[in-house]
Design an enzyme around this catalytic site. Sequence first.
Site, PDB file in Angstrom:
ATOM      1  N   GLY A 134       0.816  -1.207   0.000  1.00 51.00           N
ATOM      2  CA  GLY A 134       0.000   0.000   0.000  1.00 51.00           C
ATOM      3  C   GLY A 134       0.846   1.252   0.000  1.00 51.00           C
ATOM      4  N   SER A 140       1.095   9.141   2.177  1.00 46.12           N
ATOM      5  CA  SER A 140       2.050  10.241   2.188  1.00 46.12           C
ATOM      6  C   SER A 140       2.832  10.250   3.495  1.00 46.12           C
ATOM      7  CB  SER A 140       1.339  11.586   1.998  1.00 46.12           C
ATOM      8  OG  SER A 140       0.598  11.921   3.147  1.00 46.12           O
ATOM      9  N   GLY A 171       1.274  14.056   8.364  1.00 50.37           N
ATOM     10  CA  GLY A 171      -0.049  14.118   8.960  1.00 50.37           C
ATOM     11  C   GLY A 171      -0.804  12.806   8.970  1.00 50.37           C
ATOM     12  N   GLY A 183      -1.523  10.960   6.525  1.00 50.18           N
ATOM     13  CA  GLY A 183      -0.843   9.988   5.678  1.00 50.18           C
ATOM     14  C   GLY A 183       0.233   9.236   6.422  1.00 50.18           C
ATOM     15  N   ASP A 188       6.125  14.922  -6.346  1.00 51.22           N
ATOM     16  CA  ASP A 188       5.561  16.270  -6.366  1.00 51.22           C
ATOM     17  C   ASP A 188       4.314  16.222  -7.234  1.00 51.22           C
ATOM     18  OD1 ASP A 188       4.875  18.903  -6.602  1.00 51.22           O
ATOM     19  OD2 ASP A 188       6.796  19.588  -7.411  1.00 51.22           O
ATOM     20  N   LEU A 189       3.157  16.172  -6.606  1.00 55.56           N
ATOM     21  CA  LEU A 189       1.909  16.025  -7.340  1.00 55.56           C
ATOM     22  C   LEU A 189       1.536  17.248  -8.159  1.00 55.56           C
ATOM     23  CD1 LEU A 189      -0.138  14.202  -4.583  1.00 55.56           C
ATOM     24  CD2 LEU A 189       0.433  13.252  -6.827  1.00 55.56           C
ATOM     25  N   ASN A 205      -3.772  11.186  -0.116  1.00 55.37           N
ATOM     26  CA  ASN A 205      -4.135  12.033   1.014  1.00 55.37           C
ATOM     27  C   ASN A 205      -3.298  13.310   1.099  1.00 55.37           C
ATOM     28  OD1 ASN A 205      -2.693   9.313   2.445  1.00 55.37           O
ATOM     29  ND2 ASN A 205      -1.649  11.273   2.772  1.00 55.37           N
ATOM     30  N   TYR A 217     -10.490  33.632  -8.718  1.00 55.27           N
ATOM     31  CA  TYR A 217      -9.921  32.673  -7.766  1.00 55.27           C
ATOM     32  C   TYR A 217     -10.178  33.094  -6.323  1.00 55.27           C
ATOM     33  CZ  TYR A 217      -6.335  29.971  -5.236  1.00 55.27           C
ATOM     34  OH  TYR A 217      -5.675  29.152  -4.353  1.00 55.27           O
TER      35      TYR A 217
END
Length: 317
Positions: A28, A31, A34, A36, A82-83, A106, A182
């Site tokens: 599994g 992240s 926190g 994650g 880096d998403l 997450n 925004y």
Amino acid sequence: MAQSTFSSTTTAEEVGIILSDEIRGKNGSASANGIGFETARILAKHANLVIIAGRNPDRLKIAEDAIKNEVPAAKIQPLILDLSSLAAVRKAAAEVREPLHVLIHNAAATIEPFKLTADGIETQMATNHVGPFLLTKLLSSQLLATRTRIYTPRVIFVSASGHAFCDGINFKTLEKPDPASYEAMNTYFQTKVANILTGIELSKRSRGKINAYSLHPGVIYTNLMQKGEAVAGLQKLGALDADGKPSNKRFTFKTIPQGAATTMTAAFDPKLNDTPGAYLNDCVVANEAIAPHGSDPRNAETLWNLTEQIIGESFVF
């Protein structure tokens, strides 16, 4: 504690113990920060392999060392991810070579003023939705490799009840970000809508090959609530007091272990096998809590098609 008694106060540790047979032998991801990290920590006690992902190599090392200190035999793969960068997502995905039973999304971007990524995507939407969508697409072969007659791989999207605090996704600004329209908190809430819709559509399009779930982990005082424009926005909602500290006047806060419990449940509870695409809260299915714009199948289809357009790739099975 019986599985049927999972509740708002259940911890990830407790879920891990109850569902240990479901977790054992599986691979599994989570992240390094926190909720994650707490998820990864519990996974390491039962799973075969845990991939911990994050942008900061030093933070990854700290997370890996902390888990290894508690579970010396744990098999950990740190993954620099880096998403917010499509190129970085592709690079990270190429480093995941093991079959993957559960992919947990997450991570979340800091709630901050308008900024575009190198790919021309608004940063929050890139990190919270587009990047995870691409990563799921690129790792779908690793997920499908674990599918058997009795097991279906899972993808988990950590959303939030705050998805109901917006009017839904502005598809126009998703495609062409507009700084004039925004608003930081509103965009954050839109990304949480995207998490739910993606879970619904992924379950639908995979036709039983992958089960996806979304969830509200609870209101938790994480680092995200203490950065950028989140403080002012959450004060306005009544989640934080004038000093930027948790306020229980409107919301009941959970601890990180309690928040990670719903992630663990979504990832491994066999009771969910018959409800792909479901949304969880307090470790139980709570589809009735999804706002209409977060459950509309037309919105789910539109989001999927538009995200494929943004990443320049088709996600098909």
